[in-house]
Design a protein around this motif. Structure first.
Motif, PDB file in Angstrom:
ATOM      1  N   THR A 155      -8.249   8.747  -2.807  1.00  0.00           N
ATOM      2  CA  THR A 155      -7.353   9.257  -3.983  1.00  0.00           C
ATOM      3  C   THR A 155      -6.089   8.536  -4.068  1.00  0.00           C
ATOM      4  N   ARG A 156      -5.823   7.184  -3.684  1.00  0.00           N
ATOM      5  CA  ARG A 156      -4.765   6.624  -3.995  1.00  0.00           C
ATOM      6  C   ARG A 156      -4.666   5.673  -5.104  1.00  0.00           C
ATOM      7  N   GLU A 171      -1.077   6.476   6.730  1.00  0.00           N
ATOM      8  CA  GLU A 171      -1.383   6.814   5.198  1.00  0.00           C
ATOM      9  C   GLU A 171      -2.019   5.229   4.569  1.00  0.00           C
ATOM     10  N   ALA A 172      -2.031   4.143   5.461  1.00  0.00           N
ATOM     11  CA  ALA A 172      -2.451   2.993   5.475  1.00  0.00           C
ATOM     12  C   ALA A 172      -2.712   2.130   6.550  1.00  0.00           C
ATOM     13  N   MET A 173      -3.724   1.539   6.591  1.00  0.00           N
ATOM     14  CA  MET A 173      -3.882   0.721   7.994  1.00  0.00           C
ATOM     15  C   MET A 173      -4.574  -0.519   7.735  1.00  0.00           C
ATOM     16  N   ILE A 174      -4.179  -1.624   8.617  1.00  0.00           N
ATOM     17  CA  ILE A 174      -4.879  -2.803   8.552  1.00  0.00           C
ATOM     18  C   ILE A 174      -6.362  -2.489   9.040  1.00  0.00           C
ATOM     19  N   THR A 175      -7.404  -3.103   8.144  1.00  0.00           N
ATOM     20  CA  THR A 175      -8.853  -3.004   8.688  1.00  0.00           C
ATOM     21  C   THR A 175      -9.555  -4.248   8.446  1.00  0.00           C
ATOM     22  N   VAL A 207      -9.384  -1.077   0.795  1.00  0.00           N
ATOM     23  CA  VAL A 207     -11.002  -0.320   1.106  1.00  0.00           C
ATOM     24  C   VAL A 207     -10.537   0.877   1.330  1.00  0.00           C
ATOM     25  N   ARG A 208     -11.386   1.929   0.635  1.00  0.00           N
ATOM     26  CA  ARG A 208     -11.043   3.116   0.278  1.00  0.00           C
ATOM     27  C   ARG A 208     -11.991   3.985   1.383  1.00  0.00           C
ATOM     28  N   ALA A 239       0.770  -1.079  -0.085  1.00  0.00           N
ATOM     29  CA  ALA A 239       0.040  -0.139   0.067  1.00  0.00           C
ATOM     30  C   ALA A 239       0.846   1.246  -0.016  1.00  0.00           C
ATOM     31  N   GLY A 240       1.988   1.072   0.137  1.00  0.00           N
ATOM     32  CA  GLY A 240       3.112   2.423  -0.090  1.00  0.00           C
ATOM     33  C   GLY A 240       3.082   3.058   1.254  1.00  0.00           C
ATOM     34  N   ARG A 241       2.871   2.460   2.414  1.00  0.00           N
ATOM     35  CA  ARG A 241       2.880   3.121   3.645  1.00  0.00           C
ATOM     36  C   ARG A 241       4.153   4.094   3.786  1.00  0.00           C
TER      37      ARG A 241
END
Length: 329
Positions: A117-118, A84-88, A129-130, A77-79
Motif C-alpha cells: 500500500t506504500r 515498515e521497510a527492510m533490506i531484502t 519490493v512489495r 523508503a520512509g522507515r
C-alpha cells in the motif's frame, strides 16, 4: 564532527551511529534546525554534501560506502519503525554472509521490502519490493533485514540463470539458514514456482533437504543407541495393497518414523491428505507412526530420540500389530 560531514546544530547526535550522522533525510535535517536554504547551499557544486536519493543526503563528498547506501535506501523508503521497510534480496543475503551473494559494493540495486500500500516508486539504486504483509525483520549491523527465506525469494525473482538460483537455494539449506519447506513456501507465496528454472532448482533443493534430514535421523538413532531399524522401506499387506513408504521401521515393535519433508506446492493439499490417510491406515493396523519434521531434528535431536525410544518401549503394552511385508524402497 566537522561542517564537511554533519550539519551544525545545537542538538546532540551522540545517539546516532556514524553512518546515521553522515546520511540523513530532509525531515531529519529540519528537525536538527537545518533550513532548506542551507541544505541547498551545501549541495551546490563545490559543496560538501550531496543528494543520494530524493529527500536523502550524504553529508560528505565522495562515493557512498555500502553501509551508507543501505541506510540511504531505508531512509528513502520512509522507515519509521523496524518493520515498515527492510533490506531484502541480494543485499540482505550479502549481510547474512552468503558466499553466493553479490558483494554489496557490486550491487547495482538495493532491494527494499515495503508494504504493497506504500505510495513510493523505485529510484536510483533503490528497487522496491512489495508485500501484502511484511514479515518481522532481523537486525544485522543495525539494519532491519528480511528473514532469509524472503530475502532468497526476492533475490531469485531477479535471476534468470538456473545455476545461480540453485546455488542460492543450496547455500540457504546447507548453511543452516532455513529449512527447505519454509524456503519453498516463500517461493510459492511469491509465485516463483511457475518459472521452469526455479522449479528445477527447487527439486534439487528438496532432494538436498531430504538427504540432510535422513542423515540427522541416522545420527539420532545411532548416537542415542536406539535399536537399528530397517531404513527407507515400503510396507504392504500380504497379497494386499501398498501401504506406503516410511523412513525407518522397527518390525518387532511395529514402530515407523516418517520425515515430513513436504513443501507447499500447488498439489500440497492433495499430498497432505494422502499422507494423513496413510498414517491413519497404518495406525489402524497397529503400527505406531512417529511423525518428525526436519526442524525438530535440527533443533532438538535428543528430544526426538526420546520420542522414538518411548514409542518403542510402549510396544510391549499394545496389541500385536497386523503382519506386514517389508520391502526396500
Amino acid at each position: 564532527m566537522t561542517q564537511s560531514n554533519t550539519p551544525l546544530s545545537p542538538l546532540p547526535l551522540s545517539h546516532l551511529s556514524e553512518v546515521q550522522q553522515r546520511v540523513m533525510s530532509t525531515s531529519q535535517l529540519r528537525a536538527l534546525g537545518v533550513a532548506p536554504a542551507r541544505i541547498a547551499e551545501q549541495c551546490r557544486a563545490g559543496g560538501t554534501w550531496q543528494l543520494m536519493l530524493p529527500g536523502v543526503y550524504l553529508l560528505r563528498p565522495g562515493t557512498p560506502t555500502s553501509q551508507e547506501r543501505l541506510h540511504g535506501a531505508l531512509l528513502y523508503a520512509g522507515r519509521r519503525d523496524a518493520d515498515e521497510a527492510m533490506i531484502t534480496g541480494m543485499a540482505a543475503l550479502a549481510l547474512y554472509g552468503f558466499s553466493t551473494a553479490t558483494p554489496l559494493m557490486s550491487l547495482e540495486f538495493i532491494d527494499v521490502l515495503v508494504a504493497r500500500t506504500r505510495r513510493l516508486r523505485s529510484t536510483g539504486c533503490v528497487r522496491l519490493v512489495r508485500a501484502h504483509a511484511l514479515p518481522a525483520s532481523l537486525q544485522i549491523t543495525g539494519l532491519p533485514v528480511a528473514p532469509v527465506a524472503r530475502a532468497v525469494a526476492d533475490a531469485v525473482a531477479q535471476l534468470a540463470d538456473a545455476k545461480a538460483v540453485r546455488a542460492l537455494l543450496t547455500e540457504a539449506v546447507r548453511g543452516g539458514h532455513c529449512e527447505p519447506a519454509i524456503l519453498v513456501r516463500e517461493l510459492n507465496d511469491t509465485r516463483l514456482l511457475d518459472l521452469p528454472h526455479v522449479v528445477g532448482a527447487v527439486d534439487s533443493l528438496l532432494a538436498e533437504g531430504r538427504a540432510l534430514s535422513e542423515g540427522r535421523l541416522y545420527e539420532v538413532v545411532r548416537g542415542n543407541r536406539l535399536p537399528e531399524p530397517l531404513w527407507n522401506v515400503d510396507l504392504r499387506l500380504p497379497g494386499g495393497p501398498h501401504l506406503g513408504g516410511v523412513d525407518a521401521y522397527w518390525p518387532e515393535q511395529a514402530v515407523a518414523v516418517e520425515l515430513d519433508t513436504r513443501a507447499p506446492r500447488q498439489d500440497d493439499d492433495a499430498r497432505w491428505s494422502a499422507s494423513v490417510r496413510k498414517r491413519e491406515h497404518l495406525e489402524r493396523l497397529g503400527i505406531t507412526v512417529v511423525h518428525i519434521t526436519p526442524r525438530k531434528l535440527r533443533e532438538s535431536p535428543d528430544q526426538q530420540a526420546v520420542v522414538i525410544r518411548t514409542a518403542l518401549m510402549a510396544a510391549v503394552d499394545r496389541e500385536p500389530a497386523a503382519y506386514v511385508v517389508v520391502l526396500p524402497r
